[in-house]
Design an enzyme around this catalytic site. Structure first.
Site, PDB file in Angstrom:
ATOM      1  N   HIS A 185      43.666 -26.122  33.340  1.00  0.00           N
ATOM      2  CA  HIS A 185      43.509 -25.602  34.699  1.00  0.00           C
ATOM      3  C   HIS A 185      42.453 -24.495  34.767  1.00  0.00           C
ATOM      4  CE1 HIS A 185      47.877 -26.974  35.847  1.00  0.00           C
ATOM      5  NE2 HIS A 185      47.115 -27.963  35.437  1.00  0.00           N
ATOM      6  N   HIS A 240      44.556 -33.767  32.674  1.00  0.00           N
ATOM      7  CA  HIS A 240      44.718 -33.332  31.280  1.00  0.00           C
ATOM      8  C   HIS A 240      44.210 -34.410  30.321  1.00  0.00           C
ATOM      9  CE1 HIS A 240      48.337 -30.614  32.560  1.00  0.00           C
ATOM     10  NE2 HIS A 240      47.335 -30.546  33.400  1.00  0.00           N
ATOM     11  N   HIS A 262      54.115 -23.842  39.851  1.00  0.00           N
ATOM     12  CA  HIS A 262      52.819 -23.820  40.530  1.00  0.00           C
ATOM     13  C   HIS A 262      52.992 -22.952  41.769  1.00  0.00           C
ATOM     14  CE1 HIS A 262      51.675 -27.968  38.635  1.00  0.00           C
ATOM     15  NE2 HIS A 262      52.019 -27.059  37.748  1.00  0.00           N
ATOM     16  N   HIS A 293      59.897 -25.843  33.577  1.00  0.00           N
ATOM     17  CA  HIS A 293      58.893 -26.052  34.638  1.00  0.00           C
ATOM     18  C   HIS A 293      59.585 -26.354  35.969  1.00  0.00           C
ATOM     19  CE1 HIS A 293      55.242 -27.212  36.625  1.00  0.00           C
ATOM     20  NE2 HIS A 293      54.528 -27.260  35.521  1.00  0.00           N
ATOM     21  N   ASP A 329      47.240 -22.092  31.719  1.00  0.00           N
ATOM     22  CA  ASP A 329      47.022 -23.511  31.436  1.00  0.00           C
ATOM     23  C   ASP A 329      45.544 -23.707  31.107  1.00  0.00           C
ATOM     24  OD1 ASP A 329      46.386 -26.329  31.845  1.00  0.00           O
ATOM     25  OD2 ASP A 329      48.404 -26.545  32.673  1.00  0.00           O
ATOM     26  N   GLU A 373      50.847 -30.470  27.257  1.00  0.00           N
ATOM     27  CA  GLU A 373      51.102 -31.350  28.416  1.00  0.00           C
ATOM     28  C   GLU A 373      50.025 -32.419  28.420  1.00  0.00           C
ATOM     29  OE1 GLU A 373      50.608 -28.177  31.368  1.00  0.00           O
ATOM     30  OE2 GLU A 373      52.714 -28.433  31.869  1.00  0.00           O
ATOM     31  N   GLU A 412      51.784 -20.210  37.297  1.00  0.00           N
ATOM     32  CA  GLU A 412      50.835 -20.987  36.498  1.00  0.00           C
ATOM     33  C   GLU A 412      49.428 -20.841  37.064  1.00  0.00           C
ATOM     34  OE1 GLU A 412      52.205 -24.879  35.446  1.00  0.00           O
ATOM     35  OE2 GLU A 412      50.225 -25.543  34.774  1.00  0.00           O
ATOM     36  N   ARG A 469      59.792 -35.089  41.384  1.00  0.00           N
ATOM     37  CA  ARG A 469      59.574 -35.432  42.787  1.00  0.00           C
ATOM     38  C   ARG A 469      60.625 -34.804  43.698  1.00  0.00           C
ATOM     39  NH1 ARG A 469      57.298 -39.333  40.020  1.00  0.00           N
ATOM     40  NH2 ARG A 469      59.295 -40.195  39.386  1.00  0.00           N
ATOM     41  N   TYR A 519      57.205 -30.010  41.120  1.00  0.00           N
ATOM     42  CA  TYR A 519      55.902 -30.063  41.809  1.00  0.00           C
ATOM     43  C   TYR A 519      56.068 -30.030  43.325  1.00  0.00           C
ATOM     44  CZ  TYR A 519      53.660 -31.441  37.421  1.00  0.00           C
ATOM     45  OH  TYR A 519      53.187 -31.483  36.143  1.00  0.00           O
ATOM     46  N   HIS A 536      49.912 -23.298  28.531  1.00  0.00           N
ATOM     47  CA  HIS A 536      49.965 -24.758  28.592  1.00  0.00           C
ATOM     48  C   HIS A 536      48.711 -25.220  27.891  1.00  0.00           C
ATOM     49  CE1 HIS A 536      52.858 -25.313  32.265  1.00  0.00           C
ATOM     50  NE2 HIS A 536      53.481 -24.985  31.150  1.00  0.00           N
ATOM     51  N   ASP A 571      41.978 -31.099  37.589  1.00  0.00           N
ATOM     52  CA  ASP A 571      43.324 -31.095  36.997  1.00  0.00           C
ATOM     53  C   ASP A 571      43.717 -32.453  36.417  1.00  0.00           C
ATOM     54  OD1 ASP A 571      45.868 -30.497  36.151  1.00  0.00           O
ATOM     55  OD2 ASP A 571      46.674 -30.084  38.137  1.00  0.00           O
TER      56      ASP A 571
HETATM   57 ZN    ZN Z   1      47.776 -29.814  35.305  1.00  0.00          ZN
HETATM   58 FE    FE Z   2      50.352 -26.899  33.180  1.00  0.00          FE
HETATM   59 FE    FE Z   3      52.263 -27.169  35.624  1.00  0.00          FE
END
Ligand code: ZN
Ligand code: FE
Ligand code: FE
Length: 286
Positions: free
Chosen positions: A179, A226, A107, A67, A176, A256, A142, A37, A70, A211, A224
């Site tokens: 994704h 998973h 991302h 990674h 991914d 993930e 990604e 976050r 976000y 991923h 999206d």
């Molecule tokens: Zn995702």
């Molecule tokens: Fe991913």
């Molecule tokens: Fe990701």
């Protein structure tokens, strides 16, 4: 052979992640460079980083795939959010120098109404600012599910970003599976076709990491979400074909999936079982 591992928490430090992954049976992993976050990143303890690097070498790990946050949006419309995102990228890449020779994926961003073209230009601008020749990290865009105003939901958009980046040798793609499926690429019925399309537009030499996730939703859903391996819409047979695909051998595959430790241990054993061509051994480990 692929390298297999999962996303881990960095809360106990860096060497501890390497030890955890050995216990899980894997030989690569991912972690968040900072609180997902956002917020200030914790300084990296040099002795701890050196201990992890020694362990990776001794145990023959594949490349790691750190990674980005976000909240890092390199094509934000809000100037402060954009500046924060660029600071995060610069800092994360500086911190990655403690782990030379690995990957950093992020991302690409959400253009939040500014349009894909503006988004692509802003993302490339940030990469051009911070991908320096001295960097010991390959930065990975990604592939995205195409949710909301996400940039990177098509191979064309990723290619447009790469086209605009000067130091292309420092840039690659993290594929991914959840994704790309959610974005509408049919890796279940036409894996070869999807990879051929990737090769045409981007080049398979740029596909650096995977991923490895199942998806809760059908092809092209742009959701999206998973799912655990084999329990989603991609399914076990297709995931197995991906893990065994000749074009993807040698790459780090990062789970993930929505799992606790035991679930990851099981999935790592499952994937290793596919590689050994001996699924009975997986049943016994499960
Ligand atoms: Zn995702
Ligand atoms: Fe991913
Ligand atoms: Fe990701």
């Amino acid at each position: 052979m692929i390298h297999i591992g999962c996303h881990l928490s960095v809360s106990d430090g860096y060497k501890a992640m390497g030890e955890t992954m050995l216990r899980f049976g894997g030989d690569t992993f991912a972690w968040f460079m900072r609180n997902p976050r956002g917020g200030k990143a914790k300084p990296i303890d040099a002795a701890d980083a050196a201990a992890l690097n020694a362990l990776l070498k001794k145990e023959g790990f594949g490349a790691l795939v750190a990674h980005g946050s976000y909240t890092m949006n390199l094509c934000a419309a809000n100037p402060q959010t954009l500046a924060n995102g660029r600071d995060m990228l610069r800092e994360d890449l500086e911190r990655m120098e403690a782990f030379p020779g690995n990957f950093y994926n992020f991302h690409p961003g959400s253009h939040v109404g500014q349009g894909t073209e503006t988004g692509v230009a802003l993302i490339a601008d940030a990469l051009n600012a911070y991908l320096t020749p001295e960097l010991h990290t390959t930065v990975l865009l990604e592939t995205m599910a195409g949710k909301g105003s996400e940039v990177g939901g098509t191979f064309e958009e990723l290619r447009e970003i790469i086209d605009r980046v000067t130091r292309k040798e420092k840039l690659g793609v993290c594929f991914d599976t959840c994704h790309v499926w959610d974005a509408g690429y049919d890796i279940v019925n036409d894996l070869d076709g999807v990879l051929a399309r990737f090769d045409d537009l981007i080049g398979l030499d740029k596909l650096c990491a995977v991923h490895f996730n199942d998806s809760k939703n059908p092809l092209g859903s742009h959701k999206d979400r998973h799912e655990k391996l084999g329990l989603g819409c991609i399914g076990e047979a297709a995931l197995k074909r991906i893990a065994l695909h000749p074009a993807l051998q040698g790459k780090p595959f990062i789970l993930e999936t929505p799992n606790e430790d035991e679930g990851y241990i099981k999935e790592i054993a499952q994937v290793k079982g596919w590689m050994m061509g001996n699924e009975e051994c997986v049943m016994r480990n499960a």
